[in-house]
Design a protein around this motif. Structure first.
Motif, PDB file in Angstrom:
ATOM      1  N   SER A  58     -35.106  17.078  -2.628  1.00 30.43           N
ATOM      2  CA  SER A  58     -33.699  16.792  -2.927  1.00 30.43           C
ATOM      3  C   SER A  58     -32.779  17.095  -1.750  1.00 30.43           C
ATOM      4  CB  SER A  58     -33.239  17.578  -4.155  1.00 30.43           C
ATOM      5  OG  SER A  58     -33.956  17.170  -5.310  1.00 30.43           O
TER       6      SER A  58
ATOM      7  N   THR B 139     -30.747  12.591  -0.999  1.00 29.16           N
ATOM      8  CA  THR B 139     -29.487  12.976  -1.626  1.00 29.16           C
ATOM      9  C   THR B 139     -28.750  11.760  -2.184  1.00 29.16           C
ATOM     10  OG1 THR B 139     -28.293  12.753   0.455  1.00 29.16           O
ATOM     11  CG2 THR B 139     -29.236  14.920  -0.039  1.00 29.16           C
ATOM     12  N   ARG B 140     -27.860  12.023  -3.137  1.00 26.15           N
ATOM     13  CA  ARG B 140     -27.010  10.955  -3.665  1.00 26.15           C
ATOM     14  C   ARG B 140     -26.132  10.371  -2.561  1.00 26.15           C
ATOM     15  NH1 ARG B 140     -25.471   9.037  -8.557  1.00 26.15           N
ATOM     16  NH2 ARG B 140     -26.753  10.597  -9.618  1.00 26.15           N
ATOM     17  N   ARG B 141     -25.698  11.223  -1.652  1.00 31.63           N
ATOM     18  CA  ARG B 141     -24.880  10.741  -0.536  1.00 31.63           C
ATOM     19  C   ARG B 141     -25.649   9.738   0.314  1.00 31.63           C
ATOM     20  NH1 ARG B 141     -24.712  12.714   4.598  1.00 31.63           N
ATOM     21  NH2 ARG B 141     -22.907  12.170   5.881  1.00 31.63           N
TER      22      ARG B 141
ATOM     23  N   GLU C 182     -25.871   6.458  -1.838  1.00 32.45           N
ATOM     24  CA  GLU C 182     -24.593   5.747  -1.906  1.00 32.45           C
ATOM     25  C   GLU C 182     -24.214   5.154  -0.557  1.00 32.45           C
ATOM     26  OE1 GLU C 182     -22.031   8.742  -3.441  1.00 32.45           O
ATOM     27  OE2 GLU C 182     -22.619   8.408  -5.542  1.00 32.45           O
TER      28      GLU C 182
ATOM     29  N   PRO D 294     -31.023   6.504  -9.338  1.00 34.17           N
ATOM     30  CA  PRO D 294     -29.732   6.003  -8.835  1.00 34.17           C
ATOM     31  C   PRO D 294     -29.886   4.842  -7.852  1.00 34.17           C
ATOM     32  CG  PRO D 294     -29.748   8.404  -8.845  1.00 34.17           C
ATOM     33  CD  PRO D 294     -31.153   7.964  -9.130  1.00 34.17           C
TER      34      PRO D 294
END
Length: 398
Positions: free
Chosen positions: A97, A101-103, A106, A350
């Motif tokens: 993780s 990462t979500r960053r 995105e 995601p």
């Protein structure tokens, strides 16, 4: 009783799962491979199995052709999140993780949109003057292959090799042992070379991030690195390709819902969730084993048995979803199991959602006359233990 894993059409596969579910949400069945497993088709029962402390992973020991896989190759494939339990899983997820990462996900949206636009140009060129286009080959497969390759830092000239290797690796049960071992060996050999290159020449990609990942002075071992890259390639490519194409197939079969998405693009996120519920890309989760006798759904599963939750069936359980056979993007939000549940919920969910939203939205906007080029009953699904995916998706776009 019919096996859904070798059914030839989408409708027949869902009908076979419905027949199994009607006989009981927890049943001992014999797979097409000859292996006896406990197949879990009920929603509540699948959720319980996915979180039960005595239903554990086996470090890949229940994978395809394990008697034929050399120990060093198995170790290089099996030390990942889906094949581990706490505390190993907790440690691995913490380390992974820090890089995945979500960053980072995105931040890929502009690039995903550029890839989608370029691929749709190819679709338009191939489909000119009413010619038939295989949307899986020209759009559904190239998009996630390109995205995951760019995310990991795989050079463009090796991506076709990855596509061939992963297609065999994820569907190993339907291939001869020597074919599976050869593909897995080629894939792991190149992953090792790629990791060595990224270690010597780090860049802003996920493999470099995984190599550098640290948490409390801990880091991923070599087998953990190869296993995670193996998992990301196989899971991040094949399932997303079939989410996109299975989603397009479902929308074309329900023109009222397609018209609603076109008229109200803000419904795309809800549409993707309903597509995941109604016709998701995963038939079952990775098999697990009972460490002790386990009671699920009023059935006692003895210790040492293989347990296989089936999200494709559980997501149509009428006890959880009213009128589950109806595809309805206005359905009130409900938690489906297409990405699993609990600690093994898909880390890449995601990214898959982002790719599906962008891809399906751009496709139906670009081609208002998109149609199937064959009768729906002529569509075929691939024989597979894990994947629910079409073999081709022939369409016309003009």
């Amino acid at each position: 009783m019919t096996s859904p894993f070798v059914e030839a059409t989408p409708a027949a596969r869902h009908a076979a799962f419905a027949e199994l579910a009607a006989a009981g949400p927890v049943r001992r069945v014999t797979l097409f491979t000859g292996v006896h497993v406990w197949l879990i088709t009920g929603y509540d029962e699948a959720r319980e199995a996915l979180t039960h402390p005595d239903v554990i992973k086996g470090k890949g020991g229940d994978g395809p052709h394990r008697d034929s896989v050399p120990p060093d190759l198995a170790a290089a494939m099996d030390h990942h999140l889906l094949g581990s339990d706490p505390p190993d899983h907790t440690r691995l997820r913490r380390l992974v993780s820090t890089a995945f990462t979500r960053r980072r996900i995105e931040g890929m949206e502009p690039e995903i949109r550029r890839i989608v636009d370029r691929l749709l140009d190819d679709v338009a060129a191939a489909g000119g003057h009413g010619a038939t286009v295989d949307l899986l080959a020209t759009f559904g497969s190239p998009l996630p292959l390109t995205v995951i390759s760019e995310l990991l830092g795989v050079p463009e000239d090796r991506r076709r090799d990855f596509q061939e290797w992963t297609a065999v690796a994820i569907n190993g049960s339907v291939h001869p042992a020597e074919t599976f071992v050869a593909a897995a060996t080629s894939l792991i050999t190149y992953v090792r070379e790629l990791i060595a290159h990224k270690r010597a020449h780090p860049s802003d990609d996920l493999i470099s991030g995984l190599v550098a990942a640290r948490a409390d002075d801990d880091r991923l071992s070599e087998n953990e690195l190869t296993s995670m890259v193996f998992l990301l390639l196989v899971a991040g490519y094949e399932t997303t390709a079939h989410l996109i194409c299975g989603g397009v197939q479902t929308l074309l079969a329900h023109p009222d819902q397609l018209d609603l998405v076109r008229a109200e693009p803000d419904r795309l996120p809800a549409a993707v969730e309903e597509l995941l519920r109604f016709n998701g890309p995963a038939q079952v989760t990775i098999p697990a084993r009972t460490a002790a006798p386990v009671q699920i759904g009023g059935v006692t599963i003895p210790a040492g048995e293989v347990v296989v939750p089936a999200p494709l069936a559980a997501n149509r359980d009428p006890r959880q979803f009213p009128n589950p056979q109806q595809f309805d993007i206005t359905r009130p939000p409900a938690s489906h199991l297409a990405f699993g549940h609990g600690i093994h919920h898909c880390l890449g969910a995601p990214l898959a959602r982002l790719e599906a939203r962008i891809a399906i939205g751009a496709l139906i906007d670009r081609f208002p006359h998109l149609r199937l080029a064959v009768p729906p009953q002529d569509l075929r699904v691939q024989a597979s233990m894990l994947i629910n995916g079409l073999t081709t998706l022939p369409v016309t776009v003009t």
